[in-house]
Write an enzyme that holds these catalytic residues in place. Structure first.
Site, PDB file in Angstrom:
ATOM      1  N   MET A  18     -13.503 -28.206   2.986  1.00  0.00           N
ATOM      2  CA  MET A  18     -14.116 -28.978   1.897  1.00  0.00           C
ATOM      3  C   MET A  18     -14.760 -30.252   2.456  1.00  0.00           C
ATOM      4  SD  MET A  18     -11.855 -28.309  -1.455  1.00  0.00           S
ATOM      5  CE  MET A  18     -10.498 -29.403  -1.083  1.00  0.00           C
ATOM      6  N   ALA A  74     -15.418 -33.805   4.708  1.00  0.00           N
ATOM      7  CA  ALA A  74     -14.682 -35.023   5.093  1.00  0.00           C
ATOM      8  C   ALA A  74     -13.823 -34.683   6.308  1.00  0.00           C
ATOM      9  CB  ALA A  74     -13.842 -35.567   3.942  1.00  0.00           C
ATOM     10  N   LEU A  75     -14.503 -34.168   7.310  1.00  0.00           N
ATOM     11  CA  LEU A  75     -13.803 -33.542   8.435  1.00  0.00           C
ATOM     12  C   LEU A  75     -13.054 -34.551   9.303  1.00  0.00           C
ATOM     13  CD1 LEU A  75     -16.571 -30.986   9.508  1.00  0.00           C
ATOM     14  CD2 LEU A  75     -14.646 -30.651   7.940  1.00  0.00           C
ATOM     15  N   HIS A  76     -11.923 -34.103   9.826  1.00  0.00           N
ATOM     16  CA  HIS A  76     -11.119 -34.896  10.750  1.00  0.00           C
ATOM     17  C   HIS A  76     -10.674 -33.978  11.895  1.00  0.00           C
ATOM     18  CE1 HIS A  76      -7.823 -32.785   8.858  1.00  0.00           C
ATOM     19  NE2 HIS A  76      -8.164 -33.277   7.679  1.00  0.00           N
ATOM     20  N   GLY A 122      -8.042 -32.454  12.523  1.00  0.00           N
ATOM     21  CA  GLY A 122      -7.340 -31.231  12.105  1.00  0.00           C
ATOM     22  C   GLY A 122      -8.343 -30.111  11.888  1.00  0.00           C
ATOM     23  N   HIS A 123      -9.377 -30.400  11.097  1.00  0.00           N
ATOM     24  CA  HIS A 123     -10.432 -29.396  10.880  1.00  0.00           C
ATOM     25  C   HIS A 123     -11.072 -28.997  12.211  1.00  0.00           C
ATOM     26  CE1 HIS A 123     -10.818 -31.649   6.884  1.00  0.00           C
ATOM     27  NE2 HIS A 123     -10.554 -30.417   6.502  1.00  0.00           N
ATOM     28  N   ASP A 126      -1.630 -26.303   5.167  1.00  0.00           N
ATOM     29  CA  ASP A 126      -1.588 -25.725   3.823  1.00  0.00           C
ATOM     30  C   ASP A 126      -0.837 -24.396   3.915  1.00  0.00           C
ATOM     31  OD1 ASP A 126      -3.451 -27.578   2.160  1.00  0.00           O
ATOM     32  OD2 ASP A 126      -4.481 -27.260   4.056  1.00  0.00           O
ATOM     33  N   GLN A 179      -1.051 -21.938   1.017  1.00  0.00           N
ATOM     34  CA  GLN A 179      -2.422 -21.398   0.928  1.00  0.00           C
ATOM     35  C   GLN A 179      -2.615 -20.270   1.943  1.00  0.00           C
ATOM     36  OE1 GLN A 179      -6.239 -23.731   0.489  1.00  0.00           O
ATOM     37  NE2 GLN A 179      -6.219 -23.526   2.707  1.00  0.00           N
ATOM     38  N   SER A 239      -5.382 -35.507   6.966  1.00  0.00           N
ATOM     39  CA  SER A 239      -5.865 -34.963   5.693  1.00  0.00           C
ATOM     40  C   SER A 239      -7.073 -35.780   5.266  1.00  0.00           C
ATOM     41  CB  SER A 239      -4.757 -35.087   4.638  1.00  0.00           C
ATOM     42  OG  SER A 239      -5.306 -34.969   3.338  1.00  0.00           O
TER      43      SER A 239
END
Ligand code: AMP
Length: 300
Positions: free
Chosen positions: A49, A51-53, A55-56, A169, A172, A204
């Site tokens: 979604m 707003a990458l950080h 983790g992504h 997640d 998920q 996050s």
């Protein structure tokens, strides 16, 4: 389809194709571009979604390493938000995201608008049984139905060979695995480890929304999970739940929504330890208005 000229740092040569990272906004355009890779290699996919950080990006890097073509989607999916305020304040910054992705060997960024993903309201109702009635499913009614709606549409558009999801997640991931089986998606679901800040807080997109004092308090969440893991060596799941509840009663900055120890496969609460099944302690906490989730796995 646009070519991001200033950000097109990435160039790869695959099967004679010179590839710049490309931003695509339509399903039709995406399918056209991916047809070549579908025939000639493996397509890896990371739904996000934005707003990458880091983790992504850990998912994207792994995806790019393991596949000939890597696709990242950026779409804030309205149907998975049970709280309108949460949807409205969700951080969005496509330009920044594109810059980050161009440095991680991403080939295609799919960033559709609402009209592209939902030209008409999606009336589909998925049934994941118990998986969607506990924890996140219980406290965010309709959330996993919305997740399944968007992920199924994205799987149809991308037709990936592998799709990468974060263990952050945890529930998920279980829902997506079941969806892939129930609906016969020929896609390997690849779980990826949780990436944390230096102080332990799970990364996050919502962390950026935390007030400074809540941000300072937030590492307590992971510390409480580590404490639970330690307690699991000597105490029962019920006793651990009690201890964790007491910890949060004393914490004035954070409000515990739930803490559960569940079996990794069934997601049913674990009553006793000792059967050597893997289990996961899952937690949801409000830091002011911002809701954070985290989890830790241990042997029961
Ligand atoms: P989101 O943009 O929040 O929907 O997340 C997109 C993907 O990144 C999901 O599969 C998440 O589980 C994963 N993800 C988010 N945060 C992290 C993290 N801290 N470590 C690893 N994966 C993450």
């Amino acid at each position: 389809m646009k070519i991001i000229k200033p950000l097109a740092l990435k160039m790869s040569i695959f099967a004679g194709h010179l590839q710049l990272m490309q931003l695509i906004e339509s399903i039709h355009g995406l399918k056209e571009k991916l047809a070549f890779y579908k025939k000639n290699g493996k397509i890896g996919f990371v739904p996000t979604m934005g707003a990458l950080h880091k983790g992504h990006l850990s998912l994207v890097n792994r995806c790019a390493e393991e596949n000939q073509c890597s696709v990242v989607s950026i779409y804030v999916n309205p149907t998975q938000f049970n709280d309108k305020n949460d949807l409205n304040r969700y951080p969005r910054n496509l330009e920044l995201d594109l810059g980050l992705l161009a440095n991680c060997n991403c080939d295609f960024v799919f960033a559709p608008g609402d009209d592209e993903m939902y030209p008409v309201p999606d009336m589909r109702k998925f049934n994941f049984g118990l998986l969607e009635t506990v924890m996140e499913g219980k406290f965010r009614p309709g959330h996993f139905n919305g997740v399944a709606q968007i992920v199924s549409k994205l799987f149809d558009a991308v037709q990936p060979d592998r799709a990468y999801f974060g263990l952050k997640d945890f529930q998920q991931l279980a829902v997506i695995k079941k969806m892939a089986i129930d609906y016969n998606y020929p896609v390997e679901i690849v779980p990826c480890d949780i990436v944390r800040e230096a102080d332990g807080l799970a990364m996050s997109s919502r962390n950026a929304l935390l007030e400074p004092e809540k941000r300072n308090a937030a590492p307590f969440i992971y510390n409480s999970l580590l404490f639970a893991s330690e307690l699991s060596k000597t105490k029962s799941p019920g006793e651990i739940k009690q201890e964790i509840n007491m910890l949060y009663q004393k914490n004035t900055e954070l409000e515990l929504e739930y803490f559960e120890i569940v079996d990794n496969n069934s997601l049913l609460p674990v009553e006793h330890f000792g059967n050597k099944n893997l289990c996961t302690a899952c937690i949801a906490v409000f830091a002011g208005k911002i809701r954070l989730i985290d989890n830790i796995q241990f042997n029961s």
